[in-house]
Design a protein around this motif. Structure first.
Motif, PDB file in Angstrom:
ATOM      1  N   ILE A 109      31.247  45.785  23.653  1.00  0.00           N
ATOM      2  CA  ILE A 109      31.028  45.655  22.214  1.00  0.00           C
ATOM      3  C   ILE A 109      32.350  45.483  21.465  1.00  0.00           C
ATOM      4  N   LEU A 110      33.440  46.004  22.041  1.00  0.00           N
ATOM      5  CA  LEU A 110      34.759  45.858  21.422  1.00  0.00           C
ATOM      6  C   LEU A 110      35.452  44.560  21.840  1.00  0.00           C
ATOM      7  N   GLY A 111      34.808  43.785  22.700  1.00  0.00           N
ATOM      8  CA  GLY A 111      35.388  42.524  23.134  1.00  0.00           C
ATOM      9  C   GLY A 111      36.533  42.682  24.115  1.00  0.00           C
ATOM     10  N   GLN A 112      36.575  43.820  24.815  1.00  0.00           N
ATOM     11  CA  GLN A 112      37.677  44.078  25.735  1.00  0.00           C
ATOM     12  C   GLN A 112      37.244  44.111  27.199  1.00  0.00           C
ATOM     13  N   TYR A 113      35.970  43.866  27.477  1.00  0.00           N
ATOM     14  CA  TYR A 113      35.473  44.033  28.851  1.00  0.00           C
ATOM     15  C   TYR A 113      36.124  43.051  29.829  1.00  0.00           C
ATOM     16  N   GLU A 114      36.007  41.775  29.552  1.00  0.00           N
ATOM     17  CA  GLU A 114      36.578  40.784  30.466  1.00  0.00           C
ATOM     18  C   GLU A 114      38.097  40.901  30.522  1.00  0.00           C
ATOM     19  N   TYR A 115      38.707  41.219  29.373  1.00  0.00           N
ATOM     20  CA  TYR A 115      40.160  41.335  29.333  1.00  0.00           C
ATOM     21  C   TYR A 115      40.639  42.491  30.212  1.00  0.00           C
ATOM     22  N   MET A 116      39.983  43.667  30.087  1.00  0.00           N
ATOM     23  CA  MET A 116      40.435  44.829  30.836  1.00  0.00           C
ATOM     24  C   MET A 116      40.138  44.691  32.328  1.00  0.00           C
ATOM     25  N   THR A 117      38.957  44.172  32.687  1.00  0.00           N
ATOM     26  CA  THR A 117      38.679  43.989  34.117  1.00  0.00           C
ATOM     27  C   THR A 117      39.621  42.958  34.719  1.00  0.00           C
ATOM     28  N   GLY A 118      39.917  41.909  33.962  1.00  0.00           N
ATOM     29  CA  GLY A 118      40.849  40.903  34.447  1.00  0.00           C
ATOM     30  C   GLY A 118      42.269  41.431  34.571  1.00  0.00           C
ATOM     31  N   THR A 119      42.694  42.239  33.584  1.00  0.00           N
ATOM     32  CA  THR A 119      44.045  42.810  33.616  1.00  0.00           C
ATOM     33  C   THR A 119      44.204  43.764  34.787  1.00  0.00           C
ATOM     34  N   LEU A 120      43.213  44.617  34.980  1.00  0.00           N
ATOM     35  CA  LEU A 120      43.296  45.573  36.091  1.00  0.00           C
ATOM     36  C   LEU A 120      43.277  44.851  37.430  1.00  0.00           C
ATOM     37  N   SER A 121      42.437  43.825  37.534  1.00  0.00           N
ATOM     38  CA  SER A 121      42.400  43.038  38.766  1.00  0.00           C
ATOM     39  C   SER A 121      43.736  42.350  39.015  1.00  0.00           C
ATOM     40  N   GLY A 122      44.323  41.796  37.948  1.00  0.00           N
ATOM     41  CA  GLY A 122      45.624  41.147  38.084  1.00  0.00           C
ATOM     42  C   GLY A 122      46.724  42.123  38.455  1.00  0.00           C
ATOM     43  N   PHE A 123      46.637  43.343  37.926  1.00  0.00           N
ATOM     44  CA  PHE A 123      47.620  44.371  38.236  1.00  0.00           C
ATOM     45  C   PHE A 123      47.581  44.721  39.727  1.00  0.00           C
ATOM     46  N   ILE A 124      46.367  44.898  40.259  1.00  0.00           N
ATOM     47  CA  ILE A 124      46.227  45.230  41.683  1.00  0.00           C
ATOM     48  C   ILE A 124      46.715  44.078  42.547  1.00  0.00           C
ATOM     49  N   GLU A 125      46.340  42.857  42.184  1.00  0.00           N
ATOM     50  CA  GLU A 125      46.787  41.688  42.951  1.00  0.00           C
ATOM     51  C   GLU A 125      48.307  41.547  42.893  1.00  0.00           C
ATOM     52  N   GLY A 126      48.885  41.878  41.716  1.00  0.00           N
ATOM     53  CA  GLY A 126      50.333  41.816  41.584  1.00  0.00           C
ATOM     54  C   GLY A 126      51.039  42.816  42.480  1.00  0.00           C
ATOM     55  N   LEU A 127      50.481  44.032  42.561  1.00  0.00           N
ATOM     56  CA  LEU A 127      51.065  45.045  43.441  1.00  0.00           C
ATOM     57  C   LEU A 127      51.013  44.599  44.894  1.00  0.00           C
ATOM     58  N   ILE A 128      49.883  44.030  45.282  1.00  0.00           N
ATOM     59  CA  ILE A 128      49.763  43.529  46.662  1.00  0.00           C
ATOM     60  C   ILE A 128      50.737  42.378  46.890  1.00  0.00           C
ATOM     61  N   GLY A 129      50.893  41.520  45.861  1.00  0.00           N
ATOM     62  CA  GLY A 129      51.806  40.393  45.979  1.00  0.00           C
ATOM     63  C   GLY A 129      53.248  40.812  46.147  1.00  0.00           C
ATOM     64  N   LEU A 130      53.617  41.975  45.598  1.00  0.00           N
ATOM     65  CA  LEU A 130      54.988  42.454  45.752  1.00  0.00           C
ATOM     66  C   LEU A 130      55.347  42.668  47.216  1.00  0.00           C
ATOM     67  N   LEU A 131      54.352  43.018  48.003  1.00  0.00           N
ATOM     68  CA  LEU A 131      54.603  43.228  49.425  1.00  0.00           C
ATOM     69  C   LEU A 131      54.988  41.933  50.124  1.00  0.00           C
ATOM     70  N   ASP A 132      54.571  40.800  49.525  1.00  0.00           N
ATOM     71  CA  ASP A 132      54.906  39.481  50.093  1.00  0.00           C
ATOM     72  C   ASP A 132      56.049  38.814  49.346  1.00  0.00           C
ATOM     73  N   GLY A 133      56.773  39.604  48.560  1.00  0.00           N
ATOM     74  CA  GLY A 133      57.918  39.065  47.840  1.00  0.00           C
ATOM     75  C   GLY A 133      57.574  38.431  46.513  1.00  0.00           C
ATOM     76  N   GLY A 134      56.424  38.801  45.932  1.00  0.00           N
ATOM     77  CA  GLY A 134      56.021  38.251  44.647  1.00  0.00           C
ATOM     78  C   GLY A 134      56.885  38.743  43.507  1.00  0.00           C
ATOM     79  N   ALA A 135      56.688  38.149  42.313  1.00  0.00           N
ATOM     80  CA  ALA A 135      57.500  38.499  41.141  1.00  0.00           C
ATOM     81  C   ALA A 135      57.062  39.854  40.577  1.00  0.00           C
TER      82      ALA A 135
END
Length: 308
Positions: free
Chosen positions: A185-211
């Motif tokens: 209802i606050l318009g943050q659902y897709e943004y927050m799920t996407g941000t959290l998903s991106g955060f986890i993927e980013g952490l995993i990417g660091l193991l492969d030398g990601g930014a």
């Protein structure tokens, strides 16, 4: 460890429910038998009880701190919180992918969940007075206007994220209302799920030398949301709990009517995405709405004899 694991798994179930709009983590807490314990633990927390932590060298202070932690059931809350957090982390990416890749089916499903939840909760109001009707009408109108605004592009600044976290956490003490619904209802659902998903993927990417930069950007949003949740836990959650205890019918009328007014958002999301994908048909939306409604009614049937 056995008790910790049991509580952790119950927390995971609560977190899994709260990722989906219309399914309440509070209801799951009822089902698994920890709702009353959760409320007692949350209301027992007293910041003053942590004063002995300032004197770690004092054996008496350490013993007093251990006693206070056990009295406030902090180990229980930690195990439960870890379970909730794990579920949110694991499932947020899945829900974000569903909402963005198959919006008609996903928002049709959300519509069914929310609509059926509203029907069930309206049944909890034993008598309608003029005041409750007025509260209900006002809440429907407010949610209709707000969800119409959030159906388009809405800001995702850190103050909005902080507020969203504070409001969403209230679902922990509201059987029938989910944290994901408030985010929707606050318009943050897709943004927050996407941000959290991106955060986890980013952490995993660091193991492969990601930014590192993308991880830091998403981490700031996740941390601010978490801070908002903590603030809400000790402010809004207590206020809502008090309102439910002393003005249960009026509070339920307001909350359920917010859900009814907010149905505008999934309807508009479905309408605007019709024909975009092979599953983007009215028939798919209706079928998924029926599936969502059936899931809520099944859970309600299974928990009909439980006391809030």
């Amino acid at each position: 460890m056995r008790e910790f694991l049991a509580v952790y798994l119950k927390g995971f179930s609560m977190g899994a429910a709260d990722v989906v709009p219309g399914v309440s983590g509070g209801t799951i807490a009822l089902i698994v038998g920890i709702y009353d314990r959760l409320i007692r633990a949350l209301t027992a927390i007293d910041p003053r009880a942590f004063r002995p932590v300032l004197r770690p060298h004092d054996p008496e202070a350490r013993a007093r701190l251990r006693t206070e932690l056990e009295r406030m059931e902090i180990p229980f809350l930690i195990a439960l919180g870890l379970g909730v957090a794990t579920a949110i982390v694991v499932l947020s990416g899945l829900m974000h992918g569903a909402a963005t890749t198959y919006p008609v089916a996903t928002y049709g499903f959300f519509f069914g969940l929310i609509a059926a939840s509203a029907i069930v909760l309206y049944g909890e109001i034993d008598r309608w007075t003029a005041g409750r009707v007025a509260i209900s009408v006002g809440a429907i109108a407010l949610a209709f206007v707000v969800s119409g605004t959030t159906a388009g592009d809405v800001p995702h600044g850190l103050p909005i994220v902080l507020l969203a976290g504070a409001i969403a956490i209230c679902a922990m003490i509201l059987p029938g209302v989910s944290g994901a619904f408030f985010l929707l209802i606050l318009g943050q659902y897709e943004y927050m799920t996407g941000t959290l998903s991106g955060f986890i993927e980013g952490l995993i990417g660091l193991l492969d030398g990601g930014a590192l930069a993308p991880v830091i950007d998403s981490a700031s949003v996740v941390v601010v949301f978490g801070v908002g949740a903590v603030v809400g836990l000790f402010t809004m959650a207590h206020a809502v709990g008090y309102a439910l205890e002393h003005y249960r019918a009026a509070t339920l009328a307001m909350l359920v009517s917010l859900m009814v007014g907010a149905l505008r958002l999934p309807v508009e999301r479905v309408w605007s995405n019709l024909g975009e994908t092979p599953l983007g048909t009215p028939g798919v939306a209706v079928a998924m709405a029926l599936v969502g409604a059936g899931a809520v009614l099944l859970v309600n049937w299974c928990t009909d004899d439980l006391e809030y």
